[in-house]
Write a protein that holds these residues in place. Structure first.
Motif, short mmCIF file in Angstrom:
data_model
loop_
_atom_site.label_atom_id
_atom_site.label_comp_id
_atom_site.label_asym_id
_atom_site.label_seq_id
_atom_site.Cartn_x
_atom_site.Cartn_y
_atom_site.Cartn_z
N GLN A 188 2.87 -5.31 11.92
CA GLN A 188 2.64 -5.72 10.55
C GLN A 188 3.20 -4.72 9.53
OE1 GLN A 188 -1.65 -6.94 11.88
NE2 GLN A 188 -1.33 -7.67 9.80
N LEU A 189 3.83 -3.66 10.02
CA LEU A 189 4.41 -2.64 9.16
C LEU A 189 5.61 -3.21 8.40
CD1 LEU A 189 4.47 0.43 8.41
CD2 LEU A 189 6.09 0.69 10.30
N LEU A 190 5.60 -3.04 7.08
CA LEU A 190 6.74 -3.46 6.27
C LEU A 190 7.87 -2.46 6.43
CD1 LEU A 190 5.11 -4.50 2.86
CD2 LEU A 190 5.99 -6.01 4.63
N SER A 191 9.08 -2.94 6.31
CA SER A 191 10.23 -2.05 6.31
C SER A 191 10.16 -1.17 5.05
CB SER A 191 11.53 -2.85 6.30
OG SER A 191 11.66 -3.52 5.04
N GLU A 192 10.92 -0.11 5.04
CA GLU A 192 10.96 0.75 3.85
C GLU A 192 11.45 -0.06 2.65
OE1 GLU A 192 13.03 4.83 2.13
OE2 GLU A 192 13.27 4.33 4.24
N GLU A 193 12.46 -0.88 2.87
CA GLU A 193 13.00 -1.71 1.79
C GLU A 193 11.94 -2.66 1.22
OE1 GLU A 193 16.37 -5.22 1.21
OE2 GLU A 193 16.48 -3.92 2.96
N ASP A 194 11.20 -3.32 2.09
CA ASP A 194 10.15 -4.24 1.63
C ASP A 194 8.99 -3.49 0.96
OD1 ASP A 194 11.55 -6.46 2.48
OD2 ASP A 194 10.45 -6.67 4.36
N THR A 195 8.67 -2.31 1.49
CA THR A 195 7.61 -1.49 0.90
C THR A 195 7.97 -1.11 -0.54
OG1 THR A 195 6.90 -0.64 3.04
CG2 THR A 195 6.33 0.69 1.11
N LEU A 196 9.19 -0.65 -0.73
CA LEU A 196 9.63 -0.24 -2.08
C LEU A 196 9.76 -1.44 -3.00
CD1 LEU A 196 12.10 2.62 -1.21
CD2 LEU A 196 9.64 2.72 -1.67
N ALA A 197 10.11 -2.60 -2.45
CA ALA A 197 10.17 -3.82 -3.28
C ALA A 197 8.78 -4.16 -3.82
CB ALA A 197 10.73 -4.99 -2.47
N VAL A 198 7.75 -3.99 -3.00
CA VAL A 198 6.38 -4.22 -3.47
C VAL A 198 6.05 -3.23 -4.58
CG1 VAL A 198 3.93 -4.06 -2.83
CG2 VAL A 198 5.54 -5.24 -1.31
N MET A 199 6.39 -1.96 -4.37
CA MET A 199 6.10 -0.95 -5.40
C MET A 199 6.79 -1.28 -6.72
SD MET A 199 3.95 1.18 -4.21
CE MET A 199 4.04 2.48 -5.44
N ASN A 200 7.99 -1.78 -6.65
CA ASN A 200 8.73 -2.11 -7.87
C ASN A 200 8.27 -3.41 -8.50
OD1 ASN A 200 10.50 0.16 -8.13
ND2 ASN A 200 11.60 -0.60 -6.35
N ARG A 201 7.79 -4.34 -7.70
CA ARG A 201 7.39 -5.66 -8.19
C ARG A 201 6.01 -5.66 -8.85
NH1 ARG A 201 8.75 -8.36 -3.76
NH2 ARG A 201 6.84 -8.00 -2.61
N CYS A 202 5.09 -4.90 -8.29
CA CYS A 202 3.71 -4.94 -8.78
C CYS A 202 3.56 -4.15 -10.08
CB CYS A 202 2.77 -4.40 -7.71
SG CYS A 202 2.65 -5.50 -6.29
N THR A 203 2.50 -4.46 -10.81
CA THR A 203 2.28 -3.82 -12.11
C THR A 203 1.01 -2.98 -12.17
OG1 THR A 203 1.15 -5.79 -12.93
CG2 THR A 203 3.52 -5.63 -13.36
N ASN A 204 0.18 -3.04 -11.15
CA ASN A 204 -1.02 -2.21 -11.17
C ASN A 204 -1.42 -1.80 -9.76
OD1 ASN A 204 -3.17 -4.17 -10.13
ND2 ASN A 204 -2.20 -5.33 -11.77
N GLY A 205 -2.14 -0.71 -9.68
CA GLY A 205 -2.60 -0.20 -8.41
C GLY A 205 -3.89 0.55 -8.62
N VAL A 206 -4.40 1.14 -7.54
CA VAL A 206 -5.65 1.89 -7.61
C VAL A 206 -5.39 3.31 -7.11
CG1 VAL A 206 -8.04 2.05 -6.82
CG2 VAL A 206 -7.03 -0.20 -7.27
N LEU A 207 -5.67 4.26 -8.01
CA LEU A 207 -5.56 5.67 -7.67
C LEU A 207 -6.91 6.11 -7.11
CD1 LEU A 207 -4.06 8.47 -7.99
CD2 LEU A 207 -5.35 8.67 -10.14
N ALA A 208 -6.90 6.78 -5.97
CA ALA A 208 -8.13 7.29 -5.38
C ALA A 208 -8.01 8.81 -5.24
CB ALA A 208 -8.37 6.66 -4.02
N CYS A 209 -9.05 9.49 -5.71
CA CYS A 209 -9.06 10.95 -5.64
C CYS A 209 -10.49 11.42 -5.41
CB CYS A 209 -8.44 11.56 -6.88
SG CYS A 209 -8.91 10.84 -8.45
#
Length: 163
Positions: free
Chosen positions: A10-31
């Motif tokens: 189920q691991l996305l390729s690096e290309e698909d992973t970066l496409a998700v990062m570029n496509r989405c507009t929000n995320g959750v920062l955890a610290c």
């Protein structure tokens, strides 16, 4: 250092992973927050120059947590389609691990420009630059990524393999 993904199919390729990062507009920062409780906060971001950047006030819980411990994770959910008859969801997401820091002066401007481009591309360039220049009361936080992976539902993997 980082755990390998258990469901490797189920691991996305690096290309698909970066496409998700570029496509989405929000995320959750955890610290690591107050009293060592996890602190997770949703925010808008941009993936730029192989880093994650976001805008922040100069003080508050998020800044205190990053100063206490810069190690963070950042999660983006691209899809989460509930399929009730299968008792599951079809999903696609990315998680990055890295170290958060306040962006330096030159980096601050370029990262802020990338953020404004992502969210206000339809505005005249002159207005975008004016907005950035007038926003000296905030930080841009950079996450230097140590590890990033994407994962998707097995149903999406099977659908791709049928093509």
């Amino acid at each position: 250092m980082f755990r390998p993904m258990r469901r490797i199919k189920q691991l996305l390729s690096e290309e698909d992973t970066l496409a998700v990062m570029n496509r989405c507009t929000n995320g959750v920062l955890a610290c690591l927050g107050d009293e060592d409780y996890p602190y997770a906060v949703p925010l808008s971001y941009v993936y730029f120059n192989e880093k994650i950047y976001f805008h922040s006030a100069k003080s508050g819980h998020k800044i205190d947590a990053i100063e206490k411990s810069p190690k963070v994770s950042f999660t983006v959910i691209d899809e989460d389609n509930i399929v009730s008859e299968e008792y599951t969801s079809y999903f696609r997401s990315v998680i990055a691990f890295g170290r958060a820091r306040i962006a330096e002066d030159g980096e601050w401007f370029e990262a802020f420009k990338a953020l404004v481009e992502k969210y206000s591309k339809d505005q005249p360039e002159e207005n975008r630059i004016k907005e950035i220049s007038g926003c000296n009361h905030s930080h841009i936080i950079a996450i230097d990524i140590d590890h990033i992976t994407g994962k998707e539902a097995i149903e999406y993997v099977r659908a791709k393999n049928k093509k």
